[in-house]
Design a protein around this motif. Sequence first.
Motif, mmCIF file in Angstrom:
data_model
loop_
_atom_site.group_PDB
_atom_site.id
_atom_site.type_symbol
_atom_site.label_atom_id
_atom_site.label_comp_id
_atom_site.label_asym_id
_atom_site.label_seq_id
_atom_site.Cartn_x
_atom_site.Cartn_y
_atom_site.Cartn_z
ATOM 1 N N THR A 2 0.826 -0.777 0.033
ATOM 2 C CA THR A 2 -0.255 -0.106 -0.110
ATOM 3 C C THR A 2 1.096 1.075 0.168
ATOM 4 O O THR A 2 2.434 1.355 0.307
ATOM 5 N N ARG A 3 0.434 1.895 -0.153
ATOM 6 C CA ARG A 3 1.052 3.668 -0.544
ATOM 7 C C ARG A 3 1.412 4.301 1.094
ATOM 8 O O ARG A 3 2.731 4.345 1.154
ATOM 9 N N GLU A 4 0.744 3.704 1.638
ATOM 10 C CA GLU A 4 1.354 4.473 3.284
ATOM 11 C C GLU A 4 2.519 3.321 3.585
ATOM 12 O O GLU A 4 3.150 4.094 4.677
ATOM 13 N N GLU A 6 4.753 2.756 1.692
ATOM 14 C CA GLU A 6 5.989 2.636 0.569
ATOM 15 C C GLU A 6 7.087 3.352 1.258
ATOM 16 O O GLU A 6 8.051 3.495 1.106
ATOM 17 N N LYS A 7 7.334 3.998 2.059
ATOM 18 C CA LYS A 7 8.986 4.499 3.423
ATOM 19 C C LYS A 7 7.813 4.818 4.361
ATOM 20 O O LYS A 7 7.330 5.902 5.035
ATOM 21 N N CYS A 29 9.444 -4.153 3.532
ATOM 22 C CA CYS A 29 10.021 -2.510 3.508
ATOM 23 C C CYS A 29 11.047 -2.447 4.071
ATOM 24 O O CYS A 29 11.919 -3.186 4.976
ATOM 25 N N THR A 65 5.790 8.087 4.481
ATOM 26 C CA THR A 65 3.744 8.064 3.723
ATOM 27 C C THR A 65 2.732 7.635 5.825
ATOM 28 O O THR A 65 2.126 8.062 5.232
ATOM 29 N N ALA A 66 4.231 7.002 6.295
ATOM 30 C CA ALA A 66 3.534 6.430 7.591
ATOM 31 C C ALA A 66 4.422 6.652 8.332
ATOM 32 O O ALA A 66 5.507 6.256 8.552
ATOM 33 N N CYS A 93 3.597 14.977 10.587
ATOM 34 C CA CYS A 93 2.895 14.403 9.904
ATOM 35 C C CYS A 93 2.732 15.094 8.773
ATOM 36 O O CYS A 93 2.628 14.184 7.895
ATOM 37 N N ALA A 98 1.986 12.249 6.013
ATOM 38 C CA ALA A 98 2.094 10.852 6.595
ATOM 39 C C ALA A 98 0.570 10.888 7.779
ATOM 40 O O ALA A 98 1.033 11.226 8.507
#
Length: 190
Positions: A2-4, A6-7, A29, A65-66, A93, A98
């Motif tokens: 998921t996009r969250e 990604e980083k 990850c 992203t999270a 954030c 994020a």
Amino acid sequence: MTRELEKPVVLGAGPVGKAVAAALVSRGCRPTVVTRSGTEVPGTNSVAANMSDPEQARKAIAGATAVFHSVQPAYNRWPEEFPALQESILAACESAGAVLVAAENLYGHGPVSGAMNETTPLRPNTRKGRVRAELSTRLLAADAEGGARTAAVRSSDFFGPGVIDSAFGGRFFPALVSGKKASLMGDPAA
């Protein structure tokens, strides 16, 4: 992925931070783990930053992203330091866009009879409980106000991976594993 994820950035390398980092690594990850000293955690990138400093927090979280928040001041410094620490993290954030997931404990609930769930009210009866309740209320308000997207995860801090030195874990699990008598809290027959 998921996009969250990604980083992802994990704040703290205590038992919760290490467990979150390990879970992220197991999902493919490579999170960044941020601690004051730059503690190295296997499979992650390590960064040293003081998250109470808004500029250091912004730099440490930039591009994330999270963010998984598991840092805290010393227990005796919660009232003086925790609110500003959380505000610094929230602002960073929001700046990064994020999602912020905060690891909380159960202190803010105070005494509870019966099962707990997400609707169990915050009714703190201790100084640390009041701080936790205020932090949780502020975290959810930031989300409702359209600032940082937030979530809170609350659990007991008595046992779990890496929590051998807690009041419960340190007295119970080592003795149990080695076949010795273990200390218990409360009435084991209750």
